[in-house]
Write a protein that holds these residues in place. Structure first.
Motif, PDB file in Angstrom:
ATOM      1  N   GLY A   1      63.307  46.516  66.144  1.00 56.17           N
ATOM      2  CA  GLY A   1      62.944  47.901  66.358  1.00 56.17           C
ATOM      3  C   GLY A   1      64.048  48.852  65.948  1.00 56.17           C
TER       4      GLY A   1
ATOM      5  N   ASN B   1      54.074  44.873  67.503  1.00 55.38           N
ATOM      6  CA  ASN B   1      54.134  44.513  68.913  1.00 55.38           C
ATOM      7  C   ASN B   1      55.142  43.373  69.120  1.00 55.38           C
ATOM      8  OD1 ASN B   1      53.674  44.256  71.605  1.00 55.38           O
ATOM      9  ND2 ASN B   1      51.648  43.300  71.401  1.00 55.38           N
ATOM     10  N   THR B   2      56.436  43.736  68.986  1.00 54.72           N
ATOM     11  CA  THR B   2      57.506  42.751  69.192  1.00 54.72           C
ATOM     12  C   THR B   2      58.751  43.461  69.675  1.00 54.72           C
ATOM     13  OG1 THR B   2      58.884  41.082  68.123  1.00 54.72           O
ATOM     14  CG2 THR B   2      58.209  42.947  66.769  1.00 54.72           C
ATOM     15  N   ASN B   3      59.584  42.730  70.404  1.00 55.60           N
ATOM     16  CA  ASN B   3      60.821  43.347  70.947  1.00 55.60           C
ATOM     17  C   ASN B   3      62.040  42.983  70.109  1.00 55.60           C
ATOM     18  OD1 ASN B   3      61.170  40.708  71.638  1.00 55.60           O
ATOM     19  ND2 ASN B   3      61.357  41.045  73.849  1.00 55.60           N
ATOM     20  N   THR B   4      61.794  42.741  68.822  1.00 49.79           N
ATOM     21  CA  THR B   4      62.918  42.547  67.903  1.00 49.79           C
ATOM     22  C   THR B   4      62.677  43.383  66.665  1.00 49.79           C
ATOM     23  OG1 THR B   4      61.872  40.643  66.844  1.00 49.79           O
ATOM     24  CG2 THR B   4      63.358  40.190  68.685  1.00 49.79           C
TER      25      THR B   4
ATOM     26  N   ASN C   1      59.136  50.488  67.661  1.00 50.15           N
ATOM     27  CA  ASN C   1      58.783  49.499  66.651  1.00 50.15           C
ATOM     28  C   ASN C   1      57.378  49.765  66.152  1.00 50.15           C
ATOM     29  OD1 ASN C   1      59.133  47.295  64.985  1.00 50.15           O
ATOM     30  ND2 ASN C   1      59.686  45.889  66.644  1.00 50.15           N
TER      31      ASN C   1
ATOM     32  N   GLU D   1      66.431  47.375  75.879  1.00 55.31           N
ATOM     33  CA  GLU D   1      67.378  46.265  75.967  1.00 55.31           C
ATOM     34  C   GLU D   1      68.439  46.605  77.021  1.00 55.31           C
ATOM     35  OE1 GLU D   1      70.689  45.403  72.941  1.00 55.31           O
ATOM     36  OE2 GLU D   1      69.080  44.039  72.335  1.00 55.31           O
TER      37      GLU D   1
ATOM     38  N   TYR E   1      55.222  51.020  69.386  1.00 61.73           N
ATOM     39  CA  TYR E   1      55.631  50.048  70.414  1.00 61.73           C
ATOM     40  C   TYR E   1      57.073  50.341  70.840  1.00 61.73           C
ATOM     41  CZ  TYR E   1      51.522  47.670  68.606  1.00 61.73           C
ATOM     42  OH  TYR E   1      50.247  47.380  68.201  1.00 61.73           O
ATOM     43  N   TYR E   2      57.272  50.340  72.162  1.00 55.02           N
ATOM     44  CA  TYR E   2      58.618  50.629  72.674  1.00 55.02           C
ATOM     45  C   TYR E   2      59.081  49.468  73.563  1.00 55.02           C
ATOM     46  CZ  TYR E   2      57.538  55.430  71.313  1.00 55.02           C
ATOM     47  OH  TYR E   2      57.195  56.535  70.595  1.00 55.02           O
ATOM     48  N   TYR E   3      60.377  49.238  73.494  1.00 53.23           N
ATOM     49  CA  TYR E   3      60.963  48.263  74.429  1.00 53.23           C
ATOM     50  C   TYR E   3      62.423  48.702  74.729  1.00 53.23           C
ATOM     51  CZ  TYR E   3      63.235  46.224  70.250  1.00 53.23           C
ATOM     52  OH  TYR E   3      63.957  46.028  69.089  1.00 53.23           O
TER      53      TYR E   3
ATOM     54  N   TRP F   1      66.939  52.049  74.301  1.00 54.18           N
ATOM     55  CA  TRP F   1      65.501  52.020  73.994  1.00 54.18           C
ATOM     56  C   TRP F   1      65.297  51.942  72.485  1.00 54.18           C
ATOM     57  CZ3 TRP F   1      61.528  51.775  77.502  1.00 54.18           C
ATOM     58  CH2 TRP F   1      61.888  51.939  78.856  1.00 54.18           C
TER      59      TRP F   1
ATOM     60  N   SER G   1      58.030  45.464  83.511  1.00 55.17           N
ATOM     61  CA  SER G   1      58.057  45.954  82.135  1.00 55.17           C
ATOM     62  C   SER G   1      57.193  47.206  82.039  1.00 55.17           C
ATOM     63  CB  SER G   1      57.496  44.894  81.169  1.00 55.17           C
ATOM     64  OG  SER G   1      58.340  43.754  81.169  1.00 55.17           O
TER      65      SER G   1
END
Length: 404
Positions: free
Chosen positions: A373, A368-371, A365, A399, A395-397, A362, A332
């Protein structure tokens, strides 16, 4: 003699005779009224020759006869050879006593026809022999064939009910057939190769007539139809998918060929149709490959055509089925502290091998969450360069999507 007082007359031939007496003395001559003498004899009869004929045949015998001044006549016809009504019989309301009978002869044989003619003076007879010849019949049962273009037709040997039968044939063929045997005669049509000069089916007909002497049998048609060689119209299509995923069945279709074919699917570890392993029970035009184990397997099918058509087996193209584990992320992105306008490292994500080409999206957000965004438009690579033009914490994540 003619001057005798009491003459005796001997009649040597039948006929109607007139007898008169002329008596003369010194006083003159006197003539008696004529006396009629009817002299009869046994009859005479001669049958005319009877030609040999082909079975079956109706014959009405002809003859010359005289009843020789008799007043009665009786006919009696006798047939020697065979049994009535199996082999011969009187027809048309006639019988053995008819003056002009019609006799139907059924079974080939040599027959003798005898006629007896009786009057009051006796009986005369006459006989004639003739042969009722058999008519040959073709007894071949394999009269129709369907073959593929370019296949050799085996020699067609004619069979008949009668030994000594000869044969002749007339050939007719559609315009797109090459290689047919020309019209001719003989005991067989030799082996020959029939080919099509286009992609349309065609037929050759050999109309065969048997002969035995002057007797001609029924013409029989031997028909050979030629089909284009079979080809695939649908090939199996490979796929990439995850373990336990669903893939469309491998499917094939063909055109032309002869008969109802059989199918056999094979699997292989290499992309070739050589050395494959038979898949038990895989005998249809479609096959559902298993997806419960990861790995790459190659599949193909062989279609075989039955009978005497001579169509070659055809083998499909190879279809690759790649089964992989579900994608998983191996690393990650790491957190970074960056000054405004500073230089930031690219965020990079790595994942396990996946079926097909995965896609990346990408997101940014505020928590601090991966939903939940916000999708970053245009960021569809495995790497992402962080922006450094705004103060704050973001915050970046990413999928990763794997095709199904």
């Amino acid at each position: 003699d003619a001057t005798s007082v009491n003459p005796e007359l001997l009649f040597t031939g039948p006929g109607t005779y007139s007898l008169t007496l002329r008596a003369t003395n010194t006083c003159g001559t006197i003539v008696s009224p004529p006396q009629i003498i009817n002299v009869k004899a046994p009859p005479t009869i001669t049958l005319n020759p009877i030609d040999d004929v082909c079975a079956p045949a109706e014959i009405t015998p002809t003859y010359d006869f005289s009843i020789c001044e008799a007043t009665t006549q009786e006919f009696n016809w006798i047939i020697t050879g065979g049994t009535s009504p199996t082999d011969w019989e009187f027809t048309g309301g006639t019988n053995a006593s008819s003056p002009n009978p019609t006799i139907n002869f059924i079974t080939p044989n040599t027959y003798t026809i005898t006629v007896e003619l009786t009057n009051e003076c006796g009986t005369a007879s006459s006989s004639k022999e003739f042969t009722l010849q058999p008519v040959p019949e073709i007894t071949n049962t394999d009269l129709t064939q369907t073959i593929c273009s370019g296949v050799q037709v085996d020699e067609i040997i004619f069979e008949s009910t009668e030994p000594g039968t000869t044969f002749s044939w007339i050939t007719t063929a559609t315009a797109n057939i090459d290689g047919e045997v020309a019209s001719g005669s003989g005991s067989s049509i030799p082996a020959h190769v029939l080919t099509l000069n286009n992609d349309t089916s065609g037929c050759v007909t050999y109309s065969v007539t048997p002969f035995l002497g002057d007797c001609e049998g029924t013409t029989v048609d031997f028909v050979i139809c030629v089909e284009p060689s079979p080809t695939f119209t649908t090939q199996p299509v490979g796929d990439s998918l995850c373990v336990d995923g669903v893939t469309p069945p491998l499917t094939v279709a063909y055109q032309d060929g002869t008969g109802t074919p059989t199918y056999q699917w094979y699997s292989n570890t290499a992309p070739t149709t050589v050395g494959g392993t038979i898949i038990p029970g895989a005998n249809q035009a479609t096959y559902n490959p298993p997806t419960d184990t990861s790995g790459t397997i190659y599949y193909y099918v062989v279609i075989s055509f039955p009978g005497n058509g001579g169509c070659s087996d055809i083998t499909s193209e190879v279809a690759e089925i790649e089964v992989t584990e579900q994608v998983s992320i191996n690393n990650s992105p790491t957190n970074e502290d960056i000054c405004v306008g500073g230089s930031a490292q690219e965020l990079e994500v790595q994942h396990s091998e996946a079926a097909g080409n995965v896609t990346y999206h990408w997101f940014s957000n505020t928590t601090n969450t991966n939903t939940g965004g916000a999708l970053l438009t245009g960021e569809t690579n495995s790497t992402f360069t962080l922006p450094t033009d705004t103060v704050g914490t973001v915050y970046y994540y990413v999928e990763i999507t794997q095709p199904i």
